[in-house]
Design a protein around this motif. Structure first.
Motif, short mmCIF file in Angstrom:
data_model
loop_
_atom_site.label_atom_id
_atom_site.label_comp_id
_atom_site.label_asym_id
_atom_site.label_seq_id
_atom_site.Cartn_x
_atom_site.Cartn_y
_atom_site.Cartn_z
N UNK A 226 44.71 42.71 29.23
CA UNK A 226 44.92 41.27 29.15
C UNK A 226 45.91 40.86 30.24
N UNK A 227 45.87 39.58 30.59
CA UNK A 227 46.84 39.06 31.55
C UNK A 227 46.46 39.23 33.01
N UNK A 228 45.19 39.55 33.27
CA UNK A 228 44.74 39.67 34.65
C UNK A 228 43.29 39.21 34.74
N UNK A 229 42.97 38.53 35.81
CA UNK A 229 41.61 38.07 36.05
C UNK A 229 41.41 37.91 37.54
N UNK A 230 40.30 37.30 37.91
CA UNK A 230 40.03 37.12 39.34
C UNK A 230 39.15 35.89 39.55
N UNK A 231 39.28 35.33 40.73
CA UNK A 231 38.43 34.23 41.15
C UNK A 231 37.75 34.62 42.45
N UNK A 232 36.43 34.55 42.46
CA UNK A 232 35.66 34.73 43.69
C UNK A 232 35.57 33.38 44.38
N UNK A 233 35.86 33.36 45.69
CA UNK A 233 35.78 32.14 46.49
C UNK A 233 34.96 32.44 47.74
N UNK A 234 33.84 31.75 47.89
CA UNK A 234 32.97 31.98 49.05
C UNK A 234 33.72 31.70 50.35
N UNK A 235 33.59 32.60 51.31
CA UNK A 235 34.31 32.48 52.58
C UNK A 235 33.41 32.15 53.77
N UNK A 236 32.10 32.21 53.54
CA UNK A 236 31.20 31.86 54.64
C UNK A 236 29.86 31.42 54.05
N UNK A 237 29.17 30.60 54.84
CA UNK A 237 27.81 30.17 54.51
C UNK A 237 27.61 29.19 53.37
#
Length: 385
Positions: free
Chosen positions: A208-219
């Motif tokens: 618990x207490x950790x996650x992630x966000x994917x953010x498109x960097x191209x296209x």
């Protein structure tokens, strides 16, 4: 006293022993700050890099597109608010769905108080978005479409690639809260055309207490404004000292999920179907909510006519389940997800979510069937008395 049976894995999962083993050194021997320019910091930084690679591979992304957060809720807030800060000058509308997790809905409501508009799409009786409704809602004022990949209460899987195609045709950014889907169903952010995606460690046998966000960097590249500023960590997108043990744990959990996903899905789908069939046979008047929709392999929402979930849960003889989202369990309101699907208030209150997990056994499923059936019969008898 009956041995407890945990069937609430959509609420949280136990930390996998291999995940715990990977984390432990970073509480002691390798305690360094990942931003420090010396051997202790370099060791921590290398561990973070490996975790970023592993987390990215799970969703078909590249490491530089992954940004660590404190969990899915923060990732969702960063995505929606961050996009609003960047694109809100030209566009001011968000399109989302009535059945989203409260983390999305509450953020949209907060954005509305700041001048943004939100369109909340309805769903059909199986919890699915109508693509024609989506198209009708999109216009040149829409900057973001946010649709969860799989529902936390019913397990319903939305047609994300088709939704993304329509969002992009309208010039909007496509976001998905994939907290329940990651590690359970195949996800490829490029193939599925998702621009922003949130995930959480504790839903896939991580901490618990950790996650992630994917953010498109191209296209094209998607830009967000940071919501937590500080020391410039995470490429300047999210300030604060990195939670190295948690990040290492998330990385190992992602690594295991990528390796085990197909086998887990096949086994859990068989156990879920076994459970549904047996309960429906043992308890007349049982209905599977969203039975005709594509669903997560581990999740079932069962409606027991004439028996309220709030009365069932305490008498299920150690079977741990829920009457909705764990994040909404403290309220007395019926599930907004089930109500959006057209269930009456009474039907929504009679529904229980069961979610199986990697440790679930056939013996546990069979025992749970007996205990659930006994509990329903007990509650119905009391109601009729």
């Amino acid at each position: 006293m009956a041995t407890p049976i945990y069937l609430d894995y959509n609420a949280t999962t136990p930390v996998d022993p291999q995940v715990l083993d990977a984390m432990l050194p970073f509480f002691g021997e390798h305690f360094g700050n990942a931003s420090s320019e010396h051997a202790f910091g370099w060791a921590a930084d290398e561990a973070v890099k490996q975790a970023r690679e592993r987390t990215a591979r799970l969703i078909g992304a590249t490491p530089r597109t992954m940004f660590f957060t404190s969990g899915a809720t923060e990732a969702i807030s960063l995505a929606i608010r961050g996009a609003g800060d960047v694109y809100g000058g030209r566009r001011h509308r968000i399109v989302t769905v009535q059945t989203e997790h409260r983390a999305v809905l509450a953020t949209c409501e907060a954005m509305e108080r700041e001048g943004f508009e939100t369109t909340y799409l309805p769903v059909d009786e199986n919890g699915l978005v109508d693509l024609d409704d989506l198209e009708a809602a999109l216009d040149d004022e829409t900057f973001l479409v946010s649709v969860m990949w799989a529902n936390n209460e019913t397990g319903v899987i939305q047609p994300i690639p088709e939704i993304a195609e329509r969002a992009h045709a309208a010039g909007a950014v496509m976001m998905s809260d994939a907290t329940q889907a990651v590690g359970k169903v195949p996800i490829s952010v490029n193939h599925d055309s998702v621009d922003l995606l949130s995930m959480s460690g504790h839903k896939l046998y991580g901490p618990k207490g950790v996650g992630a966000l994917y953010v498109r960097q191209r296209g094209p590249r998607v830009k967000l404004r940071p919501q937590v500023t500080g020391g410039g960590q995470e490429g300047g997108l999210r300030g604060g000292t990195l939670n190295v043990p948690g990040i290492v744990g998330l990385g190992m959990a992602a690594h295991l999920a990528r390796r085990e996903r197909e086998a887990d899905a096949e086994r859990l789908a068989a156990l879920r179907d076994r459970f549904e069939t047996a309960v429906c046979e043992a308890v007349p008047g049982t209905v599977v909510n969203a039975a005709d929709a594509p669903r997560l392999p581990n999740t079932t929402s069962l409606r027991f006519e004439g028996a309220r979930a709030a009365q069932l849960l305490p008498v299920m003889h150690g079977v741990a389940a829920s009457n909705g989202s764990a994040c909404h369990a403290h309220t007395d309101e019926p599930s907004h997800v089930l109500r959006a699907m057209g269930l009456t208030e009474a039907q929504a209150r009679a529904s229980v979510r069961f979610s199986l997990g990697r440790p679930t056994t056939e013996a546990e499923v069979d025992a749970a069937v007996e205990r659930v059936a006994e509990a329903v019969h007990t509650v119905r008898r009391r109601a009729a008395a």
